[in-house]
Scaffold this motif. Structure first.
Motif: not given
Length: 449
Positions: A383-393, A401-414
């Motif tokens: 999921i970390k590859n989706l670097t343009s992601l601003s919304e994820l529902d 549990a969530l993968p820690p790598e999801l945190g790499l999408l900050e600050p684009s994921l708002q």
């Protein structure tokens, strides 16, 4: 001036923002928390048309500019701890807003237009002077609503219909019509009580024009507007006489009983947006879609669609927006989402997904991804590859549990929606603090290399 995309000037003694910031038209994030700002220039609002996050909390602001609604891409707005006494009706233009923090201000009323913020999930209005909550806002799909420490003497019973609410805070209000045990008790019990107060048979019949007149008017309008709208007319088929113009760029046939698309659509080669939501379409319309070379938006949600053929997405390679929600079991075993490399918005709500299709992880332009109301148990590290992601529902799944790598999408994921999951690895206190806190927590969990 340089074309910055991020400005952080928090915790200074700034009393006004320079007008030159209006030239920074590519700004996506502005953080001016903890300054001495007394107002915002309307020129800045007009120029920041790609802004997704604004934090102006802990300032001396007294008003919100009238043209604030021009911030149509704003996802997160934090204005808490100011002196703001009113919000302009133009707030309805902030149609992407998902988190709004307005606590510790001087609000006495909210505009009815609040009810048009259809993406809003978190609304914090604690410690204001509100005397009522507008009925118009009771149709919102909120997860958190904080109305604590206001001047509310009652609540509209319609709040009981807000079944997505996980947390409704009301303590510190002079509520006379609701027992204190309900106010301080669990939210579901309070909502059930409010629903019980709703009178039966609300609303009255409204006379409507004859269907034939509506169809004729829509056909005439399409010649000049290039848009044809026949939504909600109970149509089984689309009358051939409506195709007065083959130059239409948008066709809305939603909320009908249409089973097959009209062959006339094949001639509408300029068509960019095709809305077919809530019909009775069963087959993926390959032949017609192949002829629509300029199609950028396709909404086929809530149809009884059978499985899409393996090469079905190749017919719509130009799409930027695709909504297939509410069509259980329609995706093939390995859906080729990579056939649509320009996708920016993908809605797969309630389609019985048990895992995230790996092909989605190749969509580098994706900004909005809705995977809610499925049977997902995990989210892939990719999921970390989706670097343009601003919304994820991801709401209403089985994710523990969530993968820690999801945190790499900050600050684009708002905007990250997680309610309705049995998450055990993240404390409730962190979840309640919103997207930024969750992403920071996850990022801190990534092992150091």
């Amino acid at each position: 001036m340089m074309q910055w995309d991020h400005v952080n000037a928090s915790n200074n003694f700034i009393t006004s923002l320079p007008e030159d910031l209006a030239k920074c038209s590519k700004l996506t994030k502005v953080d001016v928390e903890g300054n001495k700002l007394k107002d915002f220039s309307g020129n800045l609002m007009a120029s920041w048309n790609v802004l997704t996050e604004l934090n102006a909390s802990k300032n001396l602001l007294t008003v919100v500019p009238d043209n604030f609604g021009s911030l149509s891409r704003l996802i997160r707005l934090d204005l808490h701890q100011n002196r703001i006494s009113s919000i302009p009706p133009s707030i309805k233009g902030c149609c992407s807003l998902m988190e709004f923090y307005m606590g510790n201000n001087s609000l006495a009323t909210l505009p009815a237009e609040f009810g048009e913020l259809c993406r809003l999930a978190t609304l914090d209005l604690h410690s204001n002077q509100l005397k009522e909550f507008p009925k118009e806002a009771c149709g919102l799909r909120l997860s958190v609503l904080d109305l604590s420490n206001n001047s509310l003497s009652g609540l509209p019973s319609e709040i009981g219909k807000m079944t997505t609410l996980r947390k409704l805070l009301l303590t510190g209000n002079p509520l006379r019509t609701i027992r204190s045990a309900l106010v301080s008790g669990p939210t579901p019990a309070l909502l059930k009580y409010l629903r019980s107060r709703l009178s039966e048979g609300e609303g009255s019949e409204v006379s409507t024009p004859a269907k034939e007149d509506v169809i004729a008017m829509a056909a005439r309008l399409s010649v000049s507007s290039k848009e044809l709208s026949l939504a909600g007319l109970g149509l089984n088929v689309v009358p051939s006489e409506v195709w007065e113009s083959c130059e239409v760029v948008k066709v809305d046939l939603s909320r009908n009983s249409i089973q097959e698309l009209p062959v006339e659509l094949s001639s509408c080669t300029s068509l960019q947006s095709l809305i077919l939501s809530r019909n009775k379409i069963q087959e993926w319309p390959v032949a017609i879609l192949k002829s629509l070379a300029n199609l950028s938006c396709l909404k086929l949600d809530n149809n009884p669609l059978r499985q899409i053929p393996p090469n079905g997405f190749q017919a719509v390679s130009t799409l930027q927006i695709l909504d297939l929600s509410g069509n259980p079991s329609l995706l093939p075993e390995r859906p080729a989402f990579s056939s649509m490399p320009h996708l920016q918005e993908l809605y797969l709500r309630h389609v019985q997904l048990h895992e995230v299709p790996s092909d989605i992880l190749s969509l580098r332009q994706l900004r909005i991804l809705d995977l809610s109301r499925n049977a997902l148990q995990s989210i892939p590290e990719g999921i970390k590859n989706l670097t343009s992601l601003s919304e994820l529902d991801l709401s209403d799944n089985n994710i523990s549990a969530l993968p820690p790598e999801l945190g790499l999408l900050e600050p684009s994921l708002q905007a990250l929606r997680l309610d309705g999951n049995p998450l055990r690895s993240i404390r409730r206190t962190i979840l309640d603090r919103g997207t930024k806190a969750v992403l920071k927590y996850l990022k801190d969990k990534i092992p150091e290399q």
